[in-house]
Motif scaffolding. Structure first.
Motif, PDB file in Angstrom:
ATOM      1  N   LEU A 220      -1.788  -0.857  -6.796  1.00 18.46           N
ATOM      2  CA  LEU A 220      -1.658  -2.227  -6.284  1.00 18.46           C
ATOM      3  C   LEU A 220      -3.014  -2.799  -5.882  1.00 18.46           C
ATOM      4  CD1 LEU A 220       1.634  -1.930  -4.250  1.00 18.46           C
ATOM      5  CD2 LEU A 220       1.279  -3.119  -6.431  1.00 18.46           C
ATOM      6  N   GLN A 221      -3.842  -1.997  -5.238  1.00 15.06           N
ATOM      7  CA  GLN A 221      -5.175  -2.478  -4.862  1.00 15.06           C
ATOM      8  C   GLN A 221      -6.004  -2.824  -6.096  1.00 15.06           C
ATOM      9  OE1 GLN A 221      -6.977  -0.681  -1.019  1.00 15.06           O
ATOM     10  NE2 GLN A 221      -5.703   0.942  -1.905  1.00 15.06           N
ATOM     11  N   ALA A 222      -5.764  -2.127  -7.179  1.00  9.98           N
ATOM     12  CA  ALA A 222      -6.516  -2.376  -8.405  1.00  9.98           C
ATOM     13  C   ALA A 222      -6.024  -3.615  -9.154  1.00  9.98           C
ATOM     14  CB  ALA A 222      -6.430  -1.157  -9.325  1.00  9.98           C
ATOM     15  N   THR A 223      -4.782  -4.031  -8.894  1.00  7.72           N
ATOM     16  CA  THR A 223      -4.210  -5.109  -9.702  1.00  7.72           C
ATOM     17  C   THR A 223      -3.744  -6.329  -8.910  1.00  7.72           C
ATOM     18  OG1 THR A 223      -1.995  -4.126  -9.614  1.00  7.72           O
ATOM     19  CG2 THR A 223      -3.417  -3.492 -11.472  1.00  7.72           C
ATOM     20  N   MET A 224      -3.651  -6.219  -7.605  1.00  5.37           N
ATOM     21  CA  MET A 224      -3.081  -7.301  -6.800  1.00  5.37           C
ATOM     22  C   MET A 224      -3.988  -7.622  -5.616  1.00  5.37           C
ATOM     23  SD  MET A 224       0.629  -7.340  -4.858  1.00  5.37           S
ATOM     24  CE  MET A 224       1.569  -7.337  -6.378  1.00  5.37           C
ATOM     25  N   PRO A 225      -4.426  -8.872  -5.505  1.00  8.77           N
ATOM     26  CA  PRO A 225      -5.226  -9.247  -4.334  1.00  8.77           C
ATOM     27  C   PRO A 225      -4.448  -9.007  -3.039  1.00  8.77           C
ATOM     28  CG  PRO A 225      -5.217 -11.003  -5.969  1.00  8.77           C
ATOM     29  CD  PRO A 225      -4.212  -9.984  -6.411  1.00  8.77           C
ATOM     30  N   TYR A 226      -5.164  -8.704  -1.977  1.00 11.95           N
ATOM     31  CA  TYR A 226      -4.520  -8.401  -0.703  1.00 11.95           C
ATOM     32  C   TYR A 226      -3.636  -9.553  -0.229  1.00 11.95           C
ATOM     33  CZ  TYR A 226      -3.674  -7.372   4.148  1.00 11.95           C
ATOM     34  OH  TYR A 226      -3.049  -7.157   5.353  1.00 11.95           O
ATOM     35  N   GLU A 227      -4.070 -10.782  -0.391  1.00  8.88           N
ATOM     36  CA  GLU A 227      -3.256 -11.919   0.063  1.00  8.88           C
ATOM     37  C   GLU A 227      -1.896 -11.924  -0.628  1.00  8.88           C
ATOM     38  OE1 GLU A 227      -3.110 -14.339   2.472  1.00  8.88           O
ATOM     39  OE2 GLU A 227      -4.653 -13.011   3.251  1.00  8.88           O
ATOM     40  N   GLN A 228      -1.872 -11.631  -1.908  1.00 11.95           N
ATOM     41  CA  GLN A 228      -0.596 -11.575  -2.637  1.00 11.95           C
ATOM     42  C   GLN A 228       0.255 -10.411  -2.121  1.00 11.95           C
ATOM     43  OE1 GLN A 228      -0.964 -11.162  -6.882  1.00 11.95           O
ATOM     44  NE2 GLN A 228       1.234 -11.101  -7.202  1.00 11.95           N
ATOM     45  N   PHE A 229      -0.359  -9.259  -1.930  1.00 12.53           N
ATOM     46  CA  PHE A 229       0.326  -8.080  -1.388  1.00 12.53           C
ATOM     47  C   PHE A 229       0.933  -8.396  -0.024  1.00 12.53           C
ATOM     48  CE2 PHE A 229      -0.195  -4.410   1.502  1.00 12.53           C
ATOM     49  CZ  PHE A 229       0.629  -3.477   0.883  1.00 12.53           C
ATOM     50  N   ARG A 230       0.146  -9.022   0.834  1.00 17.87           N
ATOM     51  CA  ARG A 230       0.562  -9.327   2.197  1.00 17.87           C
ATOM     52  C   ARG A 230       1.733 -10.300   2.238  1.00 17.87           C
ATOM     53  NH1 ARG A 230      -0.541 -12.758   6.281  1.00 17.87           N
ATOM     54  NH2 ARG A 230      -1.859 -14.142   5.084  1.00 17.87           N
ATOM     55  N   GLN A 231       1.823 -11.171   1.265  1.00 16.05           N
ATOM     56  CA  GLN A 231       2.854 -12.198   1.274  1.00 16.05           C
ATOM     57  C   GLN A 231       4.118 -11.817   0.508  1.00 16.05           C
ATOM     58  OE1 GLN A 231       0.921 -15.802  -0.021  1.00 16.05           O
ATOM     59  NE2 GLN A 231      -0.517 -15.762   1.671  1.00 16.05           N
ATOM     60  N   LEU A 232       4.154 -10.618  -0.056  1.00 19.71           N
ATOM     61  CA  LEU A 232       5.345 -10.206  -0.804  1.00 19.71           C
ATOM     62  C   LEU A 232       6.565 -10.135   0.098  1.00 19.71           C
ATOM     63  CD1 LEU A 232       4.086  -7.324  -3.115  1.00 19.71           C
ATOM     64  CD2 LEU A 232       4.869  -9.588  -3.801  1.00 19.71           C
ATOM     65  N   ALA A 233       7.639 -10.679  -0.387  1.00 16.90           N
ATOM     66  CA  ALA A 233       8.922 -10.560   0.315  1.00 16.90           C
ATOM     67  C   ALA A 233       9.570  -9.248  -0.117  1.00 16.90           C
ATOM     68  CB  ALA A 233       9.818 -11.737  -0.048  1.00 16.90           C
ATOM     69  N   PRO A 234      10.410  -8.650   0.733  1.00 13.55           N
ATOM     70  CA  PRO A 234      11.027  -7.365   0.401  1.00 13.55           C
ATOM     71  C   PRO A 234      11.815  -7.371  -0.915  1.00 13.55           C
ATOM     72  CG  PRO A 234      11.307  -7.812   2.713  1.00 13.55           C
ATOM     73  CD  PRO A 234      10.709  -9.060   2.103  1.00 13.55           C
ATOM     74  N   ASP A 235      12.347  -8.507  -1.336  1.00 12.61           N
ATOM     75  CA  ASP A 235      13.131  -8.552  -2.573  1.00 12.61           C
ATOM     76  C   ASP A 235      12.319  -9.016  -3.778  1.00 12.61           C
ATOM     77  OD1 ASP A 235      12.831 -11.129  -1.629  1.00 12.61           O
ATOM     78  OD2 ASP A 235      14.832 -11.770  -2.230  1.00 12.61           O
ATOM     79  N   GLU A 236      11.035  -9.175  -3.614  1.00 12.52           N
ATOM     80  CA  GLU A 236      10.168  -9.668  -4.677  1.00 12.52           C
ATOM     81  C   GLU A 236       9.634  -8.507  -5.515  1.00 12.52           C
ATOM     82  OE1 GLU A 236       6.455 -12.813  -4.842  1.00 12.52           O
ATOM     83  OE2 GLU A 236       7.274 -12.197  -2.930  1.00 12.52           O
ATOM     84  N   GLU A 237       9.628  -8.659  -6.839  1.00 15.39           N
ATOM     85  CA  GLU A 237       9.116  -7.623  -7.741  1.00 15.39           C
ATOM     86  C   GLU A 237       8.215  -8.242  -8.792  1.00 15.39           C
ATOM     87  OE1 GLU A 237      11.761  -4.545  -9.165  1.00 15.39           O
ATOM     88  OE2 GLU A 237      13.282  -5.254  -7.763  1.00 15.39           O
ATOM     89  N   PRO A 238       6.990  -8.608  -8.427  1.00 14.64           N
ATOM     90  CA  PRO A 238       6.077  -9.168  -9.423  1.00 14.64           C
ATOM     91  C   PRO A 238       5.708  -8.119 -10.471  1.00 14.64           C
ATOM     92  CG  PRO A 238       4.906  -8.734  -7.400  1.00 14.64           C
ATOM     93  CD  PRO A 238       6.365  -8.468  -7.123  1.00 14.64           C
ATOM     94  N   PRO A 239       5.190  -8.555 -11.606  1.00 17.59           N
ATOM     95  CA  PRO A 239       4.844  -7.610 -12.686  1.00 17.59           C
ATOM     96  C   PRO A 239       3.911  -6.483 -12.237  1.00 17.59           C
ATOM     97  CG  PRO A 239       4.609  -9.879 -13.443  1.00 17.59           C
ATOM     98  CD  PRO A 239       4.914  -9.936 -11.967  1.00 17.59           C
ATOM     99  N   GLU A 240       2.967  -6.786 -11.358  1.00 18.56           N
ATOM    100  CA  GLU A 240       2.030  -5.760 -10.886  1.00 18.56           C
ATOM    101  C   GLU A 240       2.771  -4.637 -10.164  1.00 18.56           C
ATOM    102  OE1 GLU A 240      -0.101  -9.800 -10.432  1.00 18.56           O
ATOM    103  OE2 GLU A 240       1.892  -9.012  -9.999  1.00 18.56           O
ATOM    104  N   LEU A 241       3.772  -5.004  -9.386  1.00 16.50           N
ATOM    105  CA  LEU A 241       4.553  -4.019  -8.643  1.00 16.50           C
ATOM    106  C   LEU A 241       5.427  -3.191  -9.574  1.00 16.50           C
ATOM    107  CD1 LEU A 241       5.504  -2.750  -6.023  1.00 16.50           C
ATOM    108  CD2 LEU A 241       7.051  -4.688  -5.717  1.00 16.50           C
ATOM    109  N   LYS A 242       6.073  -3.836 -10.513  1.00 16.20           N
ATOM    110  CA  LYS A 242       6.913  -3.106 -11.471  1.00 16.20           C
ATOM    111  C   LYS A 242       6.077  -2.117 -12.274  1.00 16.20           C
ATOM    112  CE  LYS A 242      10.468  -6.609 -12.090  1.00 16.20           C
ATOM    113  NZ  LYS A 242      11.127  -7.505 -13.048  1.00 16.20           N
ATOM    114  N   ALA A 243       4.925  -2.569 -12.754  1.00 18.48           N
ATOM    115  CA  ALA A 243       4.062  -1.693 -13.550  1.00 18.48           C
ATOM    116  C   ALA A 243       3.554  -0.520 -12.718  1.00 18.48           C
ATOM    117  CB  ALA A 243       2.883  -2.490 -14.114  1.00 18.48           C
TER     118      ALA A 243
END
Length: 99
Positions: free
Chosen positions: A66-89
């Motif tokens: 996640l640190q390699a593919t997702m900026p911290y701001e995006q990580f911090r704002q994820l909702a518990p039911d959210e599954e962006p492509p970076e998280l799925k991968a």
């Protein structure tokens, strides 16, 4: 629900806030520590019998990806039911890596 689907759900512990990441993408240590604690706890509860000891490897893999593919701001704002492509991968890669 199959085990991989449960692990996908486990990766959603990101909503708690918590060597692949560059210094620019590294999340604050407090966020990583919180993520690791929550992730390992959930992994231990959801892992199939005999695999509960792999939580540290799974969670470390997941936070590194996640640190390699997702900026911290995006990580911090994820909702518990959210599954962006970076998280799925990241979830799929880390499940494959530990099993």
């Amino acid at each position: 629900m199959n085990w991989i689907a449960r692990m996908m759900g486990l990766s959603l512990c990101l909503g708690v806030l918590p060597a692949l990441a560059t210094a620019d993408n590294a999340y604050p240590p407090e966020a990583v520590a919180t993520f690791m604690t929550d992730c390992q706890s959930k992994f231990a509860k959801q892992a199939p019998p005999g695999f509960g000891d792999r939580g540290d490897r799974y969670c470390t893999c997941l936070i590194n990806r996640l640190q390699a593919t997702m900026p911290y701001e995006q990580f911090r704002q994820l909702a518990p039911d959210e599954e962006p492509p970076e998280l799925k991968a990241a979830t799929q890669e880390c499940i494959s890596a530990i099993f």
